[in-house]
Design a protein around this motif. Sequence first.
Motif, PDB file in Angstrom:
ATOM      1  N   GLY A 125       0.837  -1.207   0.000  1.00 25.74           N
ATOM      2  CA  GLY A 125       0.000   0.000   0.000  1.00 25.74           C
ATOM      3  C   GLY A 125       0.869   1.253   0.000  1.00 25.74           C
ATOM      4  O   GLY A 125       2.087   1.184   0.201  1.00 25.74           O
ATOM      5  N   ILE A 126       0.221   2.387  -0.224  1.00 32.19           N
ATOM      6  CA  ILE A 126       0.941   3.663  -0.348  1.00 32.19           C
ATOM      7  C   ILE A 126       1.032   4.337   1.023  1.00 32.19           C
ATOM      8  O   ILE A 126       0.039   4.437   1.744  1.00 32.19           O
ATOM      9  CB  ILE A 126       0.221   4.554  -1.384  1.00 32.19           C
ATOM     10  N   ASP A 127       2.241   4.765   1.375  1.00 30.88           N
ATOM     11  CA  ASP A 127       2.429   5.432   2.672  1.00 30.88           C
ATOM     12  C   ASP A 127       2.018   6.892   2.618  1.00 30.88           C
ATOM     13  O   ASP A 127       1.421   7.403   3.560  1.00 30.88           O
ATOM     14  CB  ASP A 127       3.902   5.325   3.102  1.00 30.88           C
ATOM     15  N   ILE A 128       2.377   7.557   1.518  1.00 33.32           N
ATOM     16  CA  ILE A 128       2.019   8.979   1.400  1.00 33.32           C
ATOM     17  C   ILE A 128       1.726   9.278  -0.065  1.00 33.32           C
ATOM     18  O   ILE A 128       2.540   8.970  -0.934  1.00 33.32           O
ATOM     19  CB  ILE A 128       3.126   9.899   1.996  1.00 33.32           C
ATOM     20  N   GLN A 129       0.563   9.835  -0.314  1.00 32.34           N
ATOM     21  CA  GLN A 129       0.108  10.078  -1.697  1.00 32.34           C
ATOM     22  C   GLN A 129      -0.012  11.572  -1.951  1.00 32.34           C
ATOM     23  O   GLN A 129      -0.704  12.276  -1.203  1.00 32.34           O
ATOM     24  CB  GLN A 129      -1.256   9.410  -1.933  1.00 32.34           C
ATOM     25  N   GLY A 189      -6.917   4.422   0.263  1.00 27.95           N
ATOM     26  CA  GLY A 189      -6.135   3.399   0.973  1.00 27.95           C
ATOM     27  C   GLY A 189      -4.763   3.890   1.402  1.00 27.95           C
ATOM     28  O   GLY A 189      -4.075   3.220   2.187  1.00 27.95           O
ATOM     29  N   ALA A 190      -4.319   5.050   0.897  1.00 22.10           N
ATOM     30  CA  ALA A 190      -3.011   5.581   1.296  1.00 22.10           C
ATOM     31  C   ALA A 190      -3.053   5.961   2.776  1.00 22.10           C
ATOM     32  O   ALA A 190      -4.063   6.450   3.274  1.00 22.10           O
ATOM     33  CB  ALA A 190      -2.666   6.797   0.444  1.00 22.10           C
ATOM     34  N   MET A 191      -1.934   5.752   3.460  1.00 25.84           N
ATOM     35  CA  MET A 191      -1.885   6.089   4.893  1.00 25.84           C
ATOM     36  C   MET A 191      -2.013   7.597   5.117  1.00 25.84           C
ATOM     37  O   MET A 191      -2.695   8.042   6.018  1.00 25.84           O
ATOM     38  CB  MET A 191      -0.559   5.621   5.517  1.00 25.84           C
ATOM     39  N   LYS A 192      -1.292   8.360   4.281  1.00 29.84           N
ATOM     40  CA  LYS A 192      -1.332   9.836   4.383  1.00 29.84           C
ATOM     41  C   LYS A 192      -1.571  10.392   2.993  1.00 29.84           C
ATOM     42  O   LYS A 192      -1.085   9.833   2.010  1.00 29.84           O
ATOM     43  CB  LYS A 192       0.018  10.396   4.853  1.00 29.84           C
TER      44      LYS A 192
END
Length: 243
Positions: A125-129, A189-192
């Motif tokens: 998954g993406i941590d920061i988008q 779904g990105a965390m940030k």
Amino acid sequence: MNVHIFDSKEQASKAGAILFAAQLMDDPESVLGFATGSTPLGLYAELVRLNQEGIISFQEATTFNLDEYVGLEREHKESYHYFMHENLFSFLDIDEERVHVPDGMAVDPESEAVWYEDMIDEAGGIDIQLLGIGINGHIGFNEPSNVFSQATHAVELTESTIEANARFFNDKSEVPRQALTMGIGTIMGAMKIVLVAFGANKAEAVKAMIDGPVDPQCPASILQLHDDVTVLLDQEAASLLLE
Ligand code: PGA
């Protein structure tokens, strides 16, 4: 939403770069989500500077871009693949093997979309988008619609987006009609999430995103439901918020 209004877009861009730099310092193996368009250029220049000064490294990072036109070769000057290399990747110590942009020349765009979504999942998954916003409230190429899209998919571009992007092509007729884009579900779904918007022509979309109802007619409004969104604006883009 955590909204910051800066005197200038240069300041907002630096603030955005600081958020990405902090993410990389916290976890050098971060999965970074990148965007194209004119808005992120200052932020990218700042990331290049921080990298070249040895303050941050992208060596262990993985990246996924939001979207790509269908039908443009990677070498086409208006492809997002080309844009990212011209404005960011070619200046970084990044491992090209871990750079991902959807393949706009895939024979079957829908299969490419499924494969792209799987790769994001496999990367954890993406941590920061990073996001820009369209004048019609789009994020990525998720155009106003009756429903919020889920996963990466192929889309027909709206007339408003084709008009807005025609400035980069010799003629409006050259603007691709289709694109591949992360879905709203992928983005959520990105965390940030860090969204940047500059200029008076973004003011209405920014207002709808922040103060309007959560409505797929303004795709960015879904971000009200994400618990870690930072919005970085210049005075003009924020002008309707101040009323
Ligand atoms: P822009 O595009 O940065 O070129 O204004 C943003 C977008 O359409 O998402």
